[in-house]
Write an enzyme that holds these catalytic residues in place. Structure first.
Site, PDB file in Angstrom:
ATOM      1  N   CYS A 131       0.871  -1.281   0.000  1.00 40.65           N
ATOM      2  CA  CYS A 131      -0.049  -0.004   0.077  1.00 40.65           C
ATOM      3  C   CYS A 131       1.055   1.083  -0.056  1.00 40.65           C
ATOM      4  O   CYS A 131       1.397   1.791   1.029  1.00 40.65           O
ATOM      5  CB  CYS A 131      -0.890  -0.021   1.073  1.00 40.65           C
ATOM      6  SG  CYS A 131      -1.844   1.491   1.527  1.00 40.65           S
ATOM      7  N   CYS A 134      -0.581   4.025   2.357  1.00 39.34           N
ATOM      8  CA  CYS A 134      -0.307   3.946   3.585  1.00 39.34           C
ATOM      9  C   CYS A 134       1.119   4.073   4.003  1.00 39.34           C
ATOM     10  O   CYS A 134       1.238   4.707   5.064  1.00 39.34           O
ATOM     11  CB  CYS A 134      -0.472   2.399   3.947  1.00 39.34           C
ATOM     12  SG  CYS A 134      -2.125   1.844   3.706  1.00 39.34           S
ATOM     13  N   ASP A 135       2.164   4.031   3.037  1.00 36.81           N
ATOM     14  CA  ASP A 135       3.656   3.922   3.567  1.00 36.81           C
ATOM     15  C   ASP A 135       4.352   4.634   3.064  1.00 36.81           C
ATOM     16  O   ASP A 135       5.859   4.830   3.363  1.00 36.81           O
ATOM     17  CB  ASP A 135       3.953   2.373   3.724  1.00 36.81           C
ATOM     18  CG  ASP A 135       3.238   1.561   4.196  1.00 36.81           C
ATOM     19  OD1 ASP A 135       2.874   1.771   5.591  1.00 36.81           O
ATOM     20  OD2 ASP A 135       2.983   0.259   4.181  1.00 36.81           O
TER      21      ASP A 135
END
Length: 306
Positions: A131, A134-135
């Site tokens: 993701c 997300c990261d």
């Protein structure tokens, strides 16, 4: 006893919830919102009708949820443990409760496929991710590798260029599979470098990702590529394990339906990325959800004549 229970809180499930609730059916949606769906983790959705400037995936899902709840949809956050056909209804068991329903709409989506190589599990959370939204912020001014060549892989690579200094795209072929407009953006982006005809053999490092070992699929030559993170986008597996002994699945585990979202069981319907279909997009997931809800309504009407 519910008229309809929907499993899955993504665009397909929530659209089914809107239509079922508007039809005044007693409807419950069960989803584990602790596990981010594909739509939720998408940074920018620019091909969903009605949003010319694009919309954040989480924002779109929230709008759908708000709309569904306005019509009376009941939403429970829990993990479904089992699904059982009992006499003339369906029993849905979650972590803390058992629910009964006359019909079921499965909109459980799919999860990323694993490469199955060393380092993927060992460094998950320490450089390996599925993701970018997300990261990506963890890799500011660092070098990352994106594995895959489809829409998701290339879109996420483009997003990563907002943070990383260099983004390698590792692809087994000599051209991308992504939509042309996305390809054009990636090919024009100076931060993106392509490693064509290559596959990742191993993710290397000690306590965190330090690089990847790639192999050219034509020449079989191997090369070490130094990087700080690896983002993997090589396809998905449907979340249908609980259905394997209930409805017919294809060889990959996708639920087989007809154009009305009907499965091999009269009372069970499927929509979105968990079903076998040619185009997996948010707009088609919403279409599936609407059709599934209408089909469930017709099924419930038929019960009155029995």
């Amino acid at each position: 006893m519910y008229d309809v229970i929907i499993i899955g809180g993504g665009p397909a499930g929530l659209t089914a919830g809107i239509y079922a609730s508007r039809a005044r059916l007693k409807t419950l949606l069960i989803d584990n919102y602790g596990v981010d769906g594909q739509a939720v983790i998408t940074n920018l959705i620019e091909n969903y009708p009605g949003f010319p400037e694009g919309i954040n995936g989480a924002g779109l899902v929230l709008k759908l949820k708000t709309q569904a709840e306005k019509f009376g949809l009941e939403v429970v956050c829990s993990e479904v443990i089992s699904i059982k056909l009992v006499d003339h209804h369906i029993e849905i068991k979650t972590e803390d409760k058992v629910y009964n329903t006359l019909s079921l709409i499965v909109a459980s989506g799919a999860k990323p496929k694993l490469l199955g190589i060393y380092g993927e599990v060992e460094f998950k959370g320490n450089g390996v991710s599925y993701c970018a939204t997300c990261d990506a912020a963890f890799f500011k001014n660092k070098v990352v590798a994106v594995i895959g060549g489809g829409d998701t892989a290339v879109e996420e690579a483009l997003f990563l260029t907002k943070f990383a200094s260099t983004v390698f795209i590792v692809h087994r072929r000599d051209s991308l599979r992504a939509t042309k407009i996305i390809q054009e953006r990636a090919l024009a982006n100076k931060k993106i470098k392509f490693l064509w005809n290559s596959k990742v053999i191993k993710i290397e490092g000690t306590k965190k990702v330090e690089g990847i070992l790639i192999e050219n699929v034509r020449t079989l030559e191997r090369e070490n590529v130094t990087c700080d993170g690896v983002f993997i986008f090589v396809g998905y597996n449907p979340n249908t394990n609980l259905l394997k002994d209930i409805v017919k699945l294809d060889e990959s585990g996708y639920i087989i339906t007809d154009e009305e979202m009907k499965t091999s069981i009269d009372s069970v319907f499927a929509s979105g990325d968990c079903r076998k279909k040619s185009l997996k997009q948010i707009v088609t997931a919403c279409s599936d959800g609407a059709i599934a809800a209408i089909s469930a309504e017709k099924y419930l009407e038929s019960l009155k004549d029995r």
